[in-house]
Write an enzyme that holds these catalytic residues in place. Structure first.
Site, mmCIF file in Angstrom:
data_model
loop_
_atom_site.group_PDB
_atom_site.id
_atom_site.type_symbol
_atom_site.label_atom_id
_atom_site.label_comp_id
_atom_site.label_asym_id
_atom_site.label_seq_id
_atom_site.Cartn_x
_atom_site.Cartn_y
_atom_site.Cartn_z
ATOM 1 C CE LYS A 73 133.954 -5.937 -16.732
ATOM 2 N NZ LYS A 73 134.788 -7.162 -16.788
ATOM 3 C CB SER B 13 138.495 -5.743 -16.795
ATOM 4 O OG SER B 13 137.549 -6.795 -16.878
ATOM 5 C CB SER C 43 138.177 -9.531 -15.484
ATOM 6 O OG SER C 43 139.224 -9.033 -16.270
#
Lengths: 495, 494, 95
Positions: A78, A159, A183
């Site tokens: 990420k 997210s 997330s």
């Protein structure tokens, strides 16, 4: 034999060790999948060189008999994790081109364990969002489509939407995520994969771009529970560079996996039965209860009375911390600088931040600034921290009598891109089931459990006691085994 | 009660003063990073990625900084809060990389304490006075902006960014510039005794924010202004004087004092308003979520207590009672830790009981050594003469080897060359002589050369005795033992 | 409590985010909507409840006082928009 890219961490690790393929073959297969998957927009940058170098090292290690836990396994990272020498933006404009001269502790541990990096995964900007629509680099698209033939592009969740999308589309075998209010878990549920957020303090936050320090926690996203356990084990561990890091040993979670829940008590919190919950989610939850009963667990109805206040509490604390954490993006030391003609220093700040932050980030900074501002601090922030203490106490109380809790992960299946982005509040409400565990810092995971009527994945959430990731993983495994979830999105994205 | 008053057109005004002192904590590394806290490095050399607030960087507190602050709190007789916490003070400035300063607002490390300032009649402080300390907390220093290196840019140097500071906040208990000066001197003395701050105001390791208001006697407090970052005791006193006068002028001119931040301009000896920013007072403090509450154990606190040295007030009392020093000597010597340390070493080096040599040693230190250091522009830690050498010199005086005059001569040579006094005496033959034969011979010569004066003396002009002493000493190049000279002269002249 | 345009401008200025009139107009109802929803916390009885201090019980560790970092100026300046002579340059500040 299955395609290499269908394999998860355990499959790659074991196949590589058995000599079924080389690490280089694995890296090349995934590099190709990544290159072909651009339609998903899951990556901000691709780093095939990194994956290849790690693979070559793994092949040498295998030859020398010096295998590491993740030798041969390439991962997606990420873009919130700082990676030395590789651009890290948190999907923002304000960090455009930022190349950290340092490595986050978590990625450092993964690379030291032999893993390679396939690329930096797209996400909601500064991890603020539940749909991936706040990324400066454009939204990620879920590989899943509704079975109505409409082909509406769907949100991969957020997210960590680049992570969820890339795993579901088999562009990466597994990926890192971060979870501040859901997330990891919500995108996992939206895309039919597993994702675990460990106890707050298990993963070092050092080198992870901060959103809300008291909530941010890195975790693992993977195809299944076993892979989640393997990846999480490699990510966790005490770090003296993070004051909030927990100085406790990391258990051998993979070794400890067991779906036999005899003697375990599973709590079903009544407050998670919310109004307007889709029938299919309610049904799946009931099904999950039966699965856990079948695995030997005793089912207990419990109450977490302050659950409904978790979201508003979160939307005071997280923006407050974010408003301060994001003050460092000012155009002085790194990242974007916007300097209108004749601007002074303070003008430069305002112009840089206006140009560099997206609307959702600005919204949260403004909310956070407001709730901390003179005269409002006690009414908002102090009040929220008190309610947070009550929410935390709810969990403490309930864990006196049960081992884990079972709830749905999200109140809906994946929604279409654009469907909720007009109303921030409606978007926030999608985190209703994930936020309480974040506020209490307890471990929680989402496991894929079924499909809804539109053919979209749904997840169930298991929440555990502080430091009892094993209990969470084991309950997850029990569901996984019984759900037999093996649906995969049809490949429409690669040409 | 201070009699200091501002004479206004409408009568006398009392001045109310509170000080917030920022003292740099003595430590090797910074408060939250492992970068060096030393002064004077190349720009941005003593900077870690944490100090530069790179994304994802996190603070971890330095134990030594906490220990120093706790010890300082103990030295101020203050309550130590075993549970304290760091808060963020949010504002934007180029010298503040994080966009917030990590400080302590809600739960400071140290609570209420006090400092006693000593009477100083010349300065209008008629009796000892206790100045309350409201709190002491630990915080980060900011970086530095340089404005004179480039026509259109300012340059940011983060070497200071993250260095540990103690902020010591007094109660508004002072009533004159002299009291503020005495408070600062006492505070600096205590910090230096503890070793928590070097007290060097010129290098910026101690600076004061000066809160001043004025009122008519008996009225409640007036509106105060805060003059920031004043960097010497003299300037603090001047700031109070000029700011109090300005306030009286404003009020008597029908104006109103605005609560604001001001700057002291030493060139013009006046304060001026800093362009006030509307958000200057909305710092949005909240607990730093990157840090946990700071919980100090009993063991840690006990260890801090055990490390505390004898402090200036206690030492001063002991010098008076045990060493028999005059009050003035005791106060002067204990005012600075280096002086006290030097003095104690001096006494030890004499090898004699303190009660015996303390007084003489203190007199010598205050008059001879201080005089010389003043002349040379040196402080006691840079003294060219060591305590051992001083003790040796005192020994030579005590055993009669050196007269007062000879001792001064020898001391001058010591200052210049650093050579031990015994060696100087040997090499240069500066030994005082008590050889009666030699002295009698010189006396005979002096009397022969001044037969007329001998007559006058014998005729009753007693005052001439000093003349003969002088002539004899001169003829012996100052080396004669003055006592012996006196005795022998008396005999010879009678 | 609700915010008006002036408040939004003030918060934006505190947060150093330049806003246009259009931004402000859009933000007022948006923020009020969110703040109004947040205010339901007022219902919760928190008498005698201490604000949460640490998410998971944990003690603040303290570092040894050792210089372990610094002397990395190239790294510190490597992403700077305007590095000059070893400094970060910014528009001239008048104090």
């Amino acid at each position: 034999m299955a395609e290499i890219t269908d394999l998860g961490i355990a499959g790659i690790r074991d196949g590589f060790r058995a000599g079924d393929f080389s690490a280089r073959e694995v890296a090349e297969a995934f590099n190709s999948a990544v290159a072909a998957g651009k339609a998903l927009n899951a990556f901000i940058i691709e780093t095939p060189d990194h994956a290849i170098l790690a693979a070559e090292a793994a092949d040498r290690a295998r030859a020398a008999g010096e295998l590491l836990p993740l030798s041969g396994v390439p991962l997606g990272i990420k873009d919130l994790f700082c990676t030395a020498g590789y651009q890290t933006t948190a999907a923002s404009h304000i960090l455009g081109g930022f190349t950290p001269p340092y490595e986050s502790t978590v990625t450092g541990k993964l690379f030291a364990a032999g893993a390679g990096m396939l690329g930096k995964l797209n996400m909601d900007q500064f991890a603020m969002g539940s749909s991936n629509e706040t990324s400066y680099f454009g939204n990620v698209v879920s590989p899943w489509r509704r079975n109505d033939g409409g082909n509406a592009p769907l949100a991969p969740g957020g997210s960590s939407g680049g992570s969820s999308s890339a795993i579901a589309a088999r562009l990466v075998p597994a990926a890192t995520g971060t979870d501040t209010g859901g997330s990891i878990r919500q995108p996992a549920a939206f895309t039919g994969i597993a994702g675990i957020k460990p106890t707050y303090g298990r993963c070092s936050r050092f080198g992870i771009v901060a959103f809300a320090s008291s909530l941010d926690q890195a975790g693992a996203m993977a195809q299944d529970v076993r892979d989640s356990a393997i990846l999480l084990e490699a990510m966790c561990g005490f770090d003296p560079k993070d004051s909030t890091s927990l100085d406790v040993a990391v258990p051998k979670w993979e070794l400890g996996l067991s779906s036999n829940l005899k003697g375990k008590r599973v709590g079903i919190p009544k407050e998670y039965r919310v109004d307007n919950m889709p029938f299919e989610i309610d049904a799946l939850w009931k099904q999950g209860i039966e699965w856990l009963r079948d695995a030997g667990a005793e089912i207990v109805d419990v109450s977490l009375p302050h659950t409904r206040y978790a979201l508003p509490t979160y939307y005071i604390i997280a923006p407050a911390e974010a408003s301060s954490n994001l003050a460092r993006y000012d155009g002085v030391r790194y990242g974007l600088r916007h300097l209108p003609d004749g601007a002074n220093l303070q003008d430069m700040y305002a112009a840089t931040r206006a140009a560099g932050f997206g609307p959702e980030v600005k919204r949260r900074i403004l909310i956070g600034t407001y709730v901390l501002s003179a005269g409002f601090y006690d009414a908002y922030y102090t009040k929220a921290q008190k309610v947070r203490a009550l929410i935390s106490r709810d969990f403490e109380d309930v864990f006196k009598s049960v081992d884990v809790l079972l709830t749905p992960t999200a109140p809906s299946a994946a929604f279409a891109l654009g469907e909720k982005s007009a109303d921030p509040l409606e978007m926030y409400l999608n985190d209703v089931f994930t936020v309480p565990a974040s506020l209490a810092g307890v471990p929680a995971m989402s496991v894929p459990a079924g499909l809804d009527g539109q053919g979209l994945p749904l997840g169930l959430q298991i929440i555990g006691r502080p430091l009892d990731e094993q209990g969470v993983l084991n309950a997850g495994l029990a569901i996984e085994e019984r759900a037999g979830f093996n649906a995969k999105p049809q490949n429409w994205w690669s040409n | 009660m201070s009699s200091y008053r501002i004479q206004g057109a409408t009568g006398e005004w009392e001045v109310v003063i509170g000080l917030e002192v920022h003292a740099q904590i003595v430590s090797k590394a910074k408060l939250f990073s492992g970068a060096s806290a030393t002064f004077g490095a190349e720009p941005n050399a003593n900077v870690s990625l944490i100090d530069a607030a790179m994304p994802g960087m996190l603070p971890v507190p330095n134990q030594e900084c906490i220990r120093q602050a706790v010890k300082t709190g103990m030295a101020l007789n203050a309550e130590i809060n075993a549970w304290s916490r760091f808060d963020r003070k949010n504002y934007f400035y180029a010298d503040l990389p994080q966009g917030y300063q990590i400080s302590q607002l809600y739960h400071p490390l140290v609570g209420e304490g006090a400092i006693t300032i000593d009477p100083d009649e010349k300065a209008g402080i008629v009796e000892a006075k206790t100045i309350g300390i409201e709190r002491l907390h630990v915080e980060q220093d900011a970086g530095k902006l340089m404005h004179d290196q480039h026509p259109t840019s300012s340059y940011v140097d983060l070497n200071r960014s993250g260095v540990a500071l103690m902020e010591i906040v007094s109660r508004p208990d002072m009533r004159s510039p002299a009291e503020a000066g005495a408070y600062l001197r006492k505070l600096r003395s205590i910090l230096r005794y503890v070793g928590s701050c070097d007290g060097n105001m010129e290098e910026g390791s101690m600076r004061a924010d000066v809160n001043v208001s004025v009122r008519k006697a008996g009225d409640s407090f007036g509106t105060r202004t805060e003059t920031k970052n004043v960097n010497s005791i003299r300037f603090v006193m001047a700031t109070i004087e000029s700011e109090a006068n300005r306030q009286v002028d404003v009020i008597e001119g029908g104006g109103r004092i605005v609560q604001e931040t001001r700057l002291y301009d030493p060139d013009r000896n006046e304060t001026r308003s800093m362009r006030s920013k509307e958000d200057a007072h909305d710092y949005r403090y909240f607990p730093d979520p990157d840090l946990l509450p700071l919980e100090l154990t009993e063991d840690f606190l006990a260890a801090c207590k055990a490390e505390l040295p004898e402090l200036p007030d206690a030492k001063c009392r002991r010098y008076e009672s045990e060493l028999g020093l005059p009050v003035y000597n005791a106060a002067v010597i204990t005012a600075d830790v280096e002086t006290a340390r030097w003095f104690e070493e001096l006494v030890v080096e004499t090898g004699k009981p303190v009660g015996e040599v303390g007084r003489t040693a203190s007199n010598w230190l205050i008059s001879d050594l201080f005089g010389a250091l003043n002349r040379l522009g040196k402080t006691i830690d840079g003294s060219p003469v060591s305590p051992r050498q001083g003790a040796e010199l005192l020994g030579l005086i005590a055993d009669g080897t050196l007269s007062g005059t000879l001792a001064k001569q020898v001391f001058e040579i010591m200052l210049e060359t650093g050579i031990d006094p015994g060696k100087i005496v040997e090499e240069r033959g500066l030994r005082q002589t008590s050889d009666t034969g030699a002295i009698e011979q010189v006396i005979a010569e002096v009397m022969a050369a001044n037969a007329d004066k001998v007559e006058e003396y014998r005729g009753g002009k007693d005052k001439l005795f000093g003349f003969f002493v002088g002539q004899t000493m001169k003829a012996m190049a100052g080396k004669a033992n003055p006592g012996v000279v006196n005795d022998l002269l008396k005999k010879a002249l009678s | 409590m609700s915010v008006d345009a002036a408040t939004v401008r003030k918060i934006a200025s505190l947060a150093r985010i330049a806003v246009t009139d259009g931004d402000v107009e859009a933000m007022v109802p948006e923020l009020n909507n969110i703040l109004g929803w947040i205010e339901q916390l007022g219902e919760v009885n928190t008498d005698g409840v201490a604000p949460l201090a640490a998410v998971i019980p944990n003690h603040q560790r303290l570092r040894e006082d050792v210089v372990t970092d610094g002397n990395v100026r190239d790294k510190v300046l490597s992403n700077a928009p305007q590095p000059e002579h070893g400094f970060f340059a910014v528009p001239k500040v008048i104090e």
